[in-house]
Design a protein around this motif. Structure first.
Motif, PDB file in Angstrom:
ATOM      1  N   PHE A  62       0.849  -1.181   0.000  1.00 50.54           N
ATOM      2  CA  PHE A  62       0.000   0.000   0.000  1.00 50.54           C
ATOM      3  C   PHE A  62       0.890   1.238   0.000  1.00 50.54           C
ATOM      4  CE2 PHE A  62      -2.772  -3.089   1.986  1.00 50.54           C
ATOM      5  CZ  PHE A  62      -4.069  -2.682   1.708  1.00 50.54           C
ATOM      6  N   THR A  63       0.460   2.277  -0.681  1.00 49.94           N
ATOM      7  CA  THR A  63       1.071   3.589  -0.531  1.00 49.94           C
ATOM      8  C   THR A  63      -0.044   4.559  -0.167  1.00 49.94           C
ATOM      9  OG1 THR A  63       0.776   4.187  -2.856  1.00 49.94           O
ATOM     10  CG2 THR A  63       2.885   3.157  -2.245  1.00 49.94           C
ATOM     11  N   LYS A  64       0.361   5.764   0.179  1.00 47.79           N
ATOM     12  CA  LYS A  64      -0.591   6.859   0.363  1.00 47.79           C
ATOM     13  C   LYS A  64      -0.690   7.613  -0.956  1.00 47.79           C
ATOM     14  CE  LYS A  64      -1.774   6.460   4.695  1.00 47.79           C
ATOM     15  NZ  LYS A  64      -3.168   6.264   5.086  1.00 47.79           N
ATOM     16  N   TRP A  65      -1.671   8.487  -1.068  1.00 46.41           N
ATOM     17  CA  TRP A  65      -1.933   9.219  -2.299  1.00 46.41           C
ATOM     18  C   TRP A  65      -0.700   9.982  -2.790  1.00 46.41           C
ATOM     19  CZ3 TRP A  65      -5.947   8.869  -5.537  1.00 46.41           C
ATOM     20  CH2 TRP A  65      -6.080   9.839  -6.524  1.00 46.41           C
ATOM     21  N   ASP A  66       0.095  10.485  -1.850  1.00 46.93           N
ATOM     22  CA  ASP A  66       1.271  11.278  -2.238  1.00 46.93           C
ATOM     23  C   ASP A  66       2.492  10.398  -2.542  1.00 46.93           C
ATOM     24  OD1 ASP A  66       1.975  10.440   0.312  1.00 46.93           O
ATOM     25  OD2 ASP A  66       2.381  12.456   1.077  1.00 46.93           O
ATOM     26  N   GLY A  67       2.319   9.090  -2.567  1.00 42.60           N
ATOM     27  CA  GLY A  67       3.403   8.180  -2.921  1.00 42.60           C
ATOM     28  C   GLY A  67       4.186   7.621  -1.759  1.00 42.60           C
ATOM     29  N   ARG A  68       3.918   8.112  -0.534  1.00 36.88           N
ATOM     30  CA  ARG A  68       4.622   7.573   0.642  1.00 36.88           C
ATOM     31  C   ARG A  68       4.265   6.106   0.840  1.00 36.88           C
ATOM     32  NH1 ARG A  68       2.560   9.988   5.405  1.00 36.88           N
ATOM     33  NH2 ARG A  68       0.829  10.658   4.131  1.00 36.88           N
ATOM     34  N   GLU A  69       5.261   5.345   1.272  1.00 39.17           N
ATOM     35  CA  GLU A  69       5.021   3.940   1.592  1.00 39.17           C
ATOM     36  C   GLU A  69       4.041   3.838   2.751  1.00 39.17           C
ATOM     37  OE1 GLU A  69       8.717   2.033   2.432  1.00 39.17           O
ATOM     38  OE2 GLU A  69       9.534   2.451   0.451  1.00 39.17           O
ATOM     39  N   HIS A  70       3.234   2.787   2.710  1.00 36.99           N
ATOM     40  CA  HIS A  70       2.306   2.502   3.797  1.00 36.99           C
ATOM     41  C   HIS A  70       2.512   1.022   4.143  1.00 36.99           C
ATOM     42  CE1 HIS A  70      -0.934   3.454   6.451  1.00 36.99           C
ATOM     43  NE2 HIS A  70      -1.865   2.790   5.798  1.00 36.99           N
ATOM     44  N   TRP A  71       1.484   0.275   4.439  1.00 38.55           N
ATOM     45  CA  TRP A  71       1.643  -1.116   4.843  1.00 38.55           C
ATOM     46  C   TRP A  71       2.170  -1.980   3.706  1.00 38.55           C
ATOM     47  CZ3 TRP A  71       1.944  -2.235   9.659  1.00 38.55           C
ATOM     48  CH2 TRP A  71       1.211  -1.529  10.610  1.00 38.55           C
ATOM     49  N   ALA A  72       3.014  -2.949   4.060  1.00 37.69           N
ATOM     50  CA  ALA A  72       3.512  -3.954   3.127  1.00 37.69           C
ATOM     51  C   ALA A  72       3.670  -5.270   3.881  1.00 37.69           C
ATOM     52  CB  ALA A  72       4.844  -3.520   2.523  1.00 37.69           C
ATOM     53  N   TYR A  73       3.338  -6.367   3.208  1.00 39.75           N
ATOM     54  CA  TYR A  73       3.453  -7.684   3.817  1.00 39.75           C
ATOM     55  C   TYR A  73       3.433  -8.748   2.730  1.00 39.75           C
ATOM     56  CZ  TYR A  73      -1.561  -6.634   3.637  1.00 39.75           C
ATOM     57  OH  TYR A  73      -2.810  -6.213   3.242  1.00 39.75           O
ATOM     58  N   ASP A  74       3.948  -9.912   3.083  1.00 41.50           N
ATOM     59  CA  ASP A  74       4.037 -11.027   2.149  1.00 41.50           C
ATOM     60  C   ASP A  74       2.887 -12.001   2.369  1.00 41.50           C
ATOM     61  OD1 ASP A  74       6.461 -10.125   0.970  1.00 41.50           O
ATOM     62  OD2 ASP A  74       7.554 -10.881   2.715  1.00 41.50           O
ATOM     63  N   GLY A  75       2.667 -12.833   1.374  1.00 36.42           N
ATOM     64  CA  GLY A  75       1.644 -13.857   1.460  1.00 36.42           C
ATOM     65  C   GLY A  75       1.884 -14.912   0.400  1.00 36.42           C
ATOM     66  N   ARG A  76       0.893 -15.778   0.275  1.00 33.42           N
ATOM     67  CA  ARG A  76       0.947 -16.828  -0.740  1.00 33.42           C
ATOM     68  C   ARG A  76      -0.329 -16.766  -1.561  1.00 33.42           C
ATOM     69  NH1 ARG A  76       2.876 -22.206   2.036  1.00 33.42           N
ATOM     70  NH2 ARG A  76       3.313 -22.776  -0.097  1.00 33.42           N
ATOM     71  N   TYR A  77      -0.162 -16.742  -2.857  1.00 38.89           N
ATOM     72  CA  TYR A  77      -1.313 -16.721  -3.752  1.00 38.89           C
ATOM     73  C   TYR A  77      -2.058 -18.048  -3.616  1.00 38.89           C
ATOM     74  CZ  TYR A  77      -4.106 -16.170  -7.955  1.00 38.89           C
ATOM     75  OH  TYR A  77      -5.159 -16.063  -8.836  1.00 38.89           O
ATOM     76  N   LEU A  78      -3.364 -17.961  -3.385  1.00 37.89           N
ATOM     77  CA  LEU A  78      -4.163 -19.166  -3.180  1.00 37.89           C
ATOM     78  C   LEU A  78      -4.965 -19.567  -4.407  1.00 37.89           C
ATOM     79  CD1 LEU A  78      -5.516 -18.405   0.402  1.00 37.89           C
ATOM     80  CD2 LEU A  78      -3.535 -19.800  -0.242  1.00 37.89           C
ATOM     81  N   GLY A  79      -5.346 -18.594  -5.230  1.00 35.52           N
ATOM     82  CA  GLY A  79      -6.175 -18.872  -6.394  1.00 35.52           C
ATOM     83  C   GLY A  79      -7.188 -17.764  -6.580  1.00 35.52           C
ATOM     84  N   SER A  80      -8.118 -17.998  -7.487  1.00 40.53           N
ATOM     85  CA  SER A  80      -9.152 -16.996  -7.747  1.00 40.53           C
ATOM     86  C   SER A  80     -10.500 -17.672  -7.909  1.00 40.53           C
ATOM     87  CB  SER A  80      -8.803 -16.167  -8.984  1.00 40.53           C
ATOM     88  OG  SER A  80      -8.810 -16.981 -10.130  1.00 40.53           O
ATOM     89  N   ASP A  81     -11.531 -16.891  -7.714  1.00 42.91           N
ATOM     90  CA  ASP A  81     -12.901 -17.339  -7.942  1.00 42.91           C
ATOM     91  C   ASP A  81     -13.681 -16.156  -8.501  1.00 42.91           C
ATOM     92  OD1 ASP A  81     -13.508 -15.685  -5.762  1.00 42.91           O
ATOM     93  OD2 ASP A  81     -13.975 -17.336  -4.404  1.00 42.91           O
ATOM     94  N   GLU A  82     -14.989 -16.250  -8.489  1.00 43.20           N
ATOM     95  CA  GLU A  82     -15.812 -15.178  -9.060  1.00 43.20           C
ATOM     96  C   GLU A  82     -15.689 -13.859  -8.292  1.00 43.20           C
ATOM     97  OE1 GLU A  82     -18.613 -17.560  -6.341  1.00 43.20           O
ATOM     98  OE2 GLU A  82     -16.885 -17.954  -7.634  1.00 43.20           O
ATOM     99  N   HIS A  83     -15.117 -13.892  -7.099  1.00 43.35           N
ATOM    100  CA  HIS A  83     -14.971 -12.682  -6.285  1.00 43.35           C
ATOM    101  C   HIS A  83     -13.629 -11.995  -6.483  1.00 43.35           C
ATOM    102  CE1 HIS A  83     -18.648 -13.941  -4.476  1.00 43.35           C
ATOM    103  NE2 HIS A  83     -18.102 -15.093  -4.156  1.00 43.35           N
ATOM    104  N   GLY A  84     -12.633 -12.738  -6.964  1.00 45.78           N
ATOM    105  CA  GLY A  84     -11.330 -12.138  -7.183  1.00 45.78           C
ATOM    106  C   GLY A  84     -10.182 -13.062  -6.851  1.00 45.78           C
ATOM    107  N   ASP A  85      -9.031 -12.458  -6.610  1.00 47.74           N
ATOM    108  CA  ASP A  85      -7.811 -13.185  -6.273  1.00 47.74           C
ATOM    109  C   ASP A  85      -7.655 -13.245  -4.759  1.00 47.74           C
ATOM    110  OD1 ASP A  85      -7.070 -13.554  -8.938  1.00 47.74           O
ATOM    111  OD2 ASP A  85      -5.917 -11.695  -9.001  1.00 47.74           O
ATOM    112  N   TRP A  86      -7.307 -14.432  -4.253  1.00 46.05           N
ATOM    113  CA  TRP A  86      -7.171 -14.673  -2.821  1.00 46.05           C
ATOM    114  C   TRP A  86      -5.712 -14.900  -2.463  1.00 46.05           C
ATOM    115  CZ3 TRP A  86     -11.329 -14.674   0.586  1.00 46.05           C
ATOM    116  CH2 TRP A  86     -12.598 -14.603  -0.003  1.00 46.05           C
ATOM    117  N   ILE A  87      -5.280 -14.243  -1.397  1.00 46.32           N
ATOM    118  CA  ILE A  87      -3.918 -14.367  -0.884  1.00 46.32           C
ATOM    119  C   ILE A  87      -4.011 -14.787   0.581  1.00 46.32           C
ATOM    120  CG2 ILE A  87      -1.751 -13.150  -0.417  1.00 46.32           C
ATOM    121  CD1 ILE A  87      -2.666 -11.112  -2.599  1.00 46.32           C
TER     122      ILE A  87
END
Length: 175
Positions: A13-38
């Motif tokens: 995530f960044t803020k509107w002005d480009g500053r860094e915000h939250w960042a974290y790692d995960g594992r891609y699980l797949g997708s369904d009709e709602h979107g991509d799941w991590i």
């Protein structure tokens, strides 16, 4: 790039002005009709400038793939919040990194029996002025928050039990 189940990914995530915000790692699980799941197992480091912590619970991130301006966090049982929705710009994949801009407005679904609510309206108003959010972005963000609040109150998919199978998928991937 085509993502595959179990592949390491990053959420930034960044803020509107480009500053860094939250960042974290995960594992891609797949997708369904709602979107991509991590999936993010307990022990995942969450960091932003000036603050970091190791999360002690498991959670999922859902990125809608239909151009909606939000990311959803579904927390495993035991966490004080069931669902936390960040209103954002439309999230995009750049290789294995999911990027978006945090718009400082959230929809929260507590586990303690309190009603779901829109959070940080004051921060959104303050940052709207500070960062000069364009009027169309303000309108889109406010409308999306209202629609999401109605959807979580109505327990419409994916805000029902849809996430359960993705928690199961994450558990299957863990060593």
């Amino acid at each position: 790039m085509v993502l595959r189940a179990g592949q390491p990914v990053r959420v930034e995530f960044t803020k509107w002005d480009g500053r860094e915000h939250w960042a974290y790692d995960g594992r891609y699980l797949g997708s369904d009709e709602h979107g991509d799941w991590i999936g993010h197992p307990a022990g995942t480091l969450m960091a932003r400038p000036g603050r970091s912590f190791v999360d002690t619970s498991t959670w999922l991130t859902l990125m809608p793939t239909d151009g909606k301006p939000w990311l959803v966090t579904f927390n495993a049982p035991g966490h004080r919040l069931r669902i936390y929705i960040d209103l954002t710009t439309v999230p995009t994949w750049q290789d294995t990194v999911l990027r978006t801009i945090d718009m400082d407005l959230d929809v929260v679904v507590p586990r303690d029996g309190r009603d779901p609510f829109i959070d940080d309206e004051d921060e959104f108003a303050e940052h709207r002025e500070l960062f000069g959010y364009p009027p169309d972005v303000v309108t889109l963000t406010e409308q999306a928050a209202k629609e999401l609040l109605a959807a979580v109150i109505g327990e419409e998919p994916p805000f029902d039990q849809t996430a359960d199978r993705w928690f199961d998928r994450l558990a299957e991937l863990r060593p």
